[in-house]
Structure formats: C-alpha cells, structure tokens
Design a protein around this motif. Sequence first.
Motif, PDB file in Angstrom:
ATOM      1  N   LEU A 217      18.944  57.276   1.061  1.00 18.28           N
ATOM      2  CA  LEU A 217      18.932  57.407   2.516  1.00 18.28           C
ATOM      3  C   LEU A 217      18.979  56.038   3.187  1.00 18.28           C
ATOM      4  O   LEU A 217      19.781  55.798   4.092  1.00 18.28           O
ATOM      5  N   ILE A 218      18.094  55.133   2.734  1.00 12.95           N
ATOM      6  CA  ILE A 218      17.999  53.823   3.360  1.00 12.95           C
ATOM      7  C   ILE A 218      19.237  52.982   3.064  1.00 12.95           C
ATOM      8  O   ILE A 218      19.719  52.233   3.919  1.00 12.95           O
ATOM      9  N   ASP A 219      19.773  53.095   1.843  1.00  8.51           N
ATOM     10  CA  ASP A 219      20.904  52.257   1.437  1.00  8.51           C
ATOM     11  C   ASP A 219      22.243  52.762   1.975  1.00  8.51           C
ATOM     12  O   ASP A 219      23.174  51.970   2.160  1.00  8.51           O
ATOM     13  N   GLN A 220      22.357  54.085   2.217  1.00  5.97           N
ATOM     14  CA  GLN A 220      23.672  54.653   2.513  1.00  5.97           C
ATOM     15  C   GLN A 220      23.833  55.121   3.956  1.00  5.97           C
ATOM     16  O   GLN A 220      24.893  54.938   4.554  1.00  5.97           O
ATOM     17  N   PHE A 221      22.814  55.734   4.536  1.00  8.49           N
ATOM     18  CA  PHE A 221      22.951  56.264   5.891  1.00  8.49           C
ATOM     19  C   PHE A 221      23.043  55.123   6.897  1.00  8.49           C
ATOM     20  O   PHE A 221      22.566  54.010   6.658  1.00  8.49           O
ATOM     21  N   GLY A 222      23.667  55.394   8.036  1.00  9.84           N
ATOM     22  CA  GLY A 222      23.795  54.379   9.071  1.00  9.84           C
ATOM     23  C   GLY A 222      23.950  55.004  10.439  1.00  9.84           C
ATOM     24  O   GLY A 222      24.161  56.217  10.582  1.00  9.84           O
ATOM     25  N   ILE A 223      23.851  54.161  11.471  1.00  7.78           N
ATOM     26  CA  ILE A 223      24.032  54.575  12.855  1.00  7.78           C
ATOM     27  C   ILE A 223      25.251  53.848  13.420  1.00  7.78           C
ATOM     28  O   ILE A 223      25.262  52.615  13.544  1.00  7.78           O
ATOM     29  N   LEU A 224      26.290  54.599  13.734  1.00 10.25           N
ATOM     30  CA  LEU A 224      27.496  54.060  14.370  1.00 10.25           C
ATOM     31  C   LEU A 224      27.255  54.004  15.882  1.00 10.25           C
ATOM     32  O   LEU A 224      26.876  55.004  16.489  1.00 10.25           O
ATOM     33  N   LYS A 225      27.473  52.830  16.482  1.00  8.05           N
ATOM     34  CA  LYS A 225      27.282  52.652  17.916  1.00  8.05           C
ATOM     35  C   LYS A 225      28.601  52.217  18.546  1.00  8.05           C
ATOM     36  O   LYS A 225      29.224  51.254  18.084  1.00  8.05           O
ATOM     37  N   CYS A 226      29.009  52.912  19.589  1.00  9.16           N
ATOM     38  CA  CYS A 226      30.280  52.578  20.220  1.00  9.16           C
ATOM     39  C   CYS A 226      30.342  53.116  21.642  1.00  9.16           C
ATOM     40  O   CYS A 226      29.536  53.966  22.030  1.00  9.16           O
ATOM     41  N   GLY A 227      31.308  52.621  22.410  1.00 13.07           N
ATOM     42  CA  GLY A 227      31.537  53.108  23.757  1.00 13.07           C
ATOM     43  C   GLY A 227      32.307  54.414  23.744  1.00 13.07           C
ATOM     44  O   GLY A 227      32.769  54.886  22.695  1.00 13.07           O
ATOM     45  N   GLN A 228      32.468  54.989  24.942  1.00  9.68           N
ATOM     46  CA  GLN A 228      33.098  56.309  25.033  1.00  9.68           C
ATOM     47  C   GLN A 228      34.544  56.299  24.550  1.00  9.68           C
ATOM     48  O   GLN A 228      34.978  57.218  23.847  1.00  9.68           O
ATOM     49  N   GLN A 229      35.303  55.257  24.892  1.00  6.08           N
ATOM     50  CA  GLN A 229      36.706  55.202  24.477  1.00  6.08           C
ATOM     51  C   GLN A 229      36.835  55.155  22.964  1.00  6.08           C
ATOM     52  O   GLN A 229      37.629  55.887  22.369  1.00  6.08           O
ATOM     53  N   ASP A 230      36.052  54.293  22.325  1.00  6.55           N
ATOM     54  CA  ASP A 230      36.103  54.187  20.864  1.00  6.55           C
ATOM     55  C   ASP A 230      35.607  55.472  20.209  1.00  6.55           C
ATOM     56  O   ASP A 230      36.117  55.877  19.156  1.00  6.55           O
ATOM     57  N   PHE A 231      34.611  56.111  20.820  1.00  3.79           N
ATOM     58  CA  PHE A 231      34.075  57.347  20.243  1.00  3.79           C
ATOM     59  C   PHE A 231      35.145  58.439  20.194  1.00  3.79           C
ATOM     60  O   PHE A 231      35.181  59.228  19.241  1.00  3.79           O
ATOM     61  N   GLN A 232      36.018  58.489  21.194  1.00  3.00           N
ATOM     62  CA  GLN A 232      37.068  59.517  21.207  1.00  3.00           C
ATOM     63  C   GLN A 232      38.047  59.332  20.048  1.00  3.00           C
ATOM     64  O   GLN A 232      38.706  60.288  19.622  1.00  3.00           O
ATOM     65  N   LYS A 233      38.133  58.105  19.516  1.00  3.75           N
ATOM     66  CA  LYS A 233      39.063  57.830  18.418  1.00  3.75           C
ATOM     67  C   LYS A 233      38.461  58.120  17.042  1.00  3.75           C
ATOM     68  O   LYS A 233      39.170  58.095  16.039  1.00  3.75           O
ATOM     69  N   VAL A 234      37.151  58.355  16.993  1.00  4.34           N
ATOM     70  CA  VAL A 234      36.471  58.580  15.714  1.00  4.34           C
ATOM     71  C   VAL A 234      36.678  60.014  15.259  1.00  4.34           C
ATOM     72  O   VAL A 234      36.530  60.968  16.040  1.00  4.34           O
ATOM     73  N   ASP A 235      37.035  60.177  13.992  1.00  3.63           N
ATOM     74  CA  ASP A 235      37.148  61.510  13.384  1.00  3.63           C
ATOM     75  C   ASP A 235      35.747  62.117  13.298  1.00  3.63           C
ATOM     76  O   ASP A 235      34.880  61.596  12.592  1.00  3.63           O
ATOM     77  N   LYS A 236      35.525  63.221  14.010  1.00  3.59           N
ATOM     78  CA  LYS A 236      34.171  63.797  14.083  1.00  3.59           C
ATOM     79  C   LYS A 236      33.699  64.336  12.733  1.00  3.59           C
ATOM     80  O   LYS A 236      32.508  64.514  12.519  1.00  3.59           O
ATOM     81  N   SER A 237      34.616  64.564  11.805  1.00  2.00           N
ATOM     82  CA  SER A 237      34.203  65.011  10.470  1.00  2.00           C
ATOM     83  C   SER A 237      33.507  63.898   9.694  1.00  2.00           C
ATOM     84  O   SER A 237      32.862  64.138   8.670  1.00  2.00           O
TER      85      SER A 237
END
Length: 285
Positions: A217-237
Amino acid sequence: MNNMIEVENLCKNYPSFQLRNVSFSVPGGSIVGFVGENGAGKTTTIKLILNEIKRDGGTVKIFGLDNIRDECKIKEQIGVVFDESYFHGEFKAGDIALILKRVFRNWDDALFGEYLLQFKLPRNKLIKEYSKGMKMKLSIASALAHHPRLLILDEATGGLDPIVRSEILDIFLGFIQDENHSVLFSSHITGDLERIADYVTFIHEGKIVFNRSKDDLIDQFGILKCGQQDFQKVDKSDLLRWHKTGFGYEALVSDRNLIRRKYPGAVIDTATIDDIMLLYVKGEK
C-alpha cells in the motif's frame, strides 16, 4: 504460514446495517491492521469473531478451530482489549489478578506484576480512580498476562499519550516475533498501523475493500493531483477514486510508478492509509 484467524463470507443483518460476505485472514507471526470509518463494521466483525453476537452466515476459524464449537478452547489462548475498560470501578488491579487467575490456566502473576510496574499502575488503587489511559493499560496488561497466542485489539491505544503508545506498540511487535503469535488490531490511529502492521484490511459499509500488505500500500498507492483540464485527459480506468478540491482534483491510484510513466509531468504523491481511506469513503468512482 498457518493462519491464526480465517474469516469466510461472514454476514450479519441489522435493520439499518448489513455485514456482507466479509472474508480475510490473520497469518501467524503477523499484525493485521483493521481499518474503516465509524460504522463500517469493524466492531461487529470482531464481536462475531469472538462469538459475542450471532452471525447470519459464514464461518470463523481461530487456530484452525471453529469459533463456536471450540469457543472455550480458543478463548483460553487469546487476549482481547476493547476501546473501553469493562473492569468494575470498585476493583483494584490486585483483584483483577485474583479473578483472572481462576479463568486462565496459564495466568502468570509475576508477568502481570511486571506490566503493572512497567505501566506505572498502582496495584491497590480503585480502578474508578484510574485515568482512561491507565484503564487501557490495565486492560492490555490483563490481556497479555496469560501468555495468549493471539491478541484481538479494538482501539486499544485510544486515550494513550504518544510516549506510552510507542511503548505499547513495541510490546505488540515483540509479541509476534515468531509465527506462533499474531495480532488483529482495529484502530483509528493509522499512524500506529503504518508503524507496526504487516497487512491492512479495509472495511467500508460492511464489505471488505481490500486485504493487502501494508508495504505494498505504502510503496505502490499514490495520489494524483491535477487541474480540471488535465483531469479531463486522464483515463478514468486508471483511477480508483477521485474528488474535486478547491484547486482541482485528487485521485487515488494503485500503481503510482505506472501512472508517472503514463502521464509524464503529473504530480503524484505517496498515499498514507488515511489518504486511501478518505478517498475510498468520500471519493467518486
């Protein structure tokens, strides 16, 4: 490695809450942190494991034995600490020893006395005059003094200051140094679990979300932080959960190195157990 606890498809139905097909295990020689928000089902699960309430489905095995059929044999070998002390306030620590030595065949008066000294607990003071932290330490001393193979802890470090908590956590770590001892540790203090747990089992709304190695969990999980425009480009899967903040979006990912390669330049922080819980509970999917 043998499992100390095996829970399979455990169910409990209340009018306003259902525990649904809960399954997880506690391997020998390990500490399993049991986490979830208030009302998620942690205490209900622990009470079912201890056969304190009647289950509606599933099985529980402790030391390979059925927790109902072999209840007395099992409870001789486990120590339990709840979030409140249930010792009568008119008793003294010495009275607790007199009672429990008649309950547990392996009760060790000398060991109990050592814990009283270590925790600075007066033997002849009424328990009702103890602070909450002192009552919790007395419960822990009582749970350990009959040489159990398994500890089941429900918020056992609540009410303790950081110095005493650290001391108690060291005791738990020493307790599991061989494969013949284990700890199931339900706690809201996830920093304690990040320090000592080998595995983390996360329950949410009566269902198990995951049962994973803490290091994974500690080594692999993460928090992606981005603005609204960049978020729309992220594959939600690629995202487990996300939520909108005042500055954009935060999203939970299960493999932050993979996401870094897929989205170069993205801000991806490590995720604590608190972060993972918060996004699972509050986030969208």
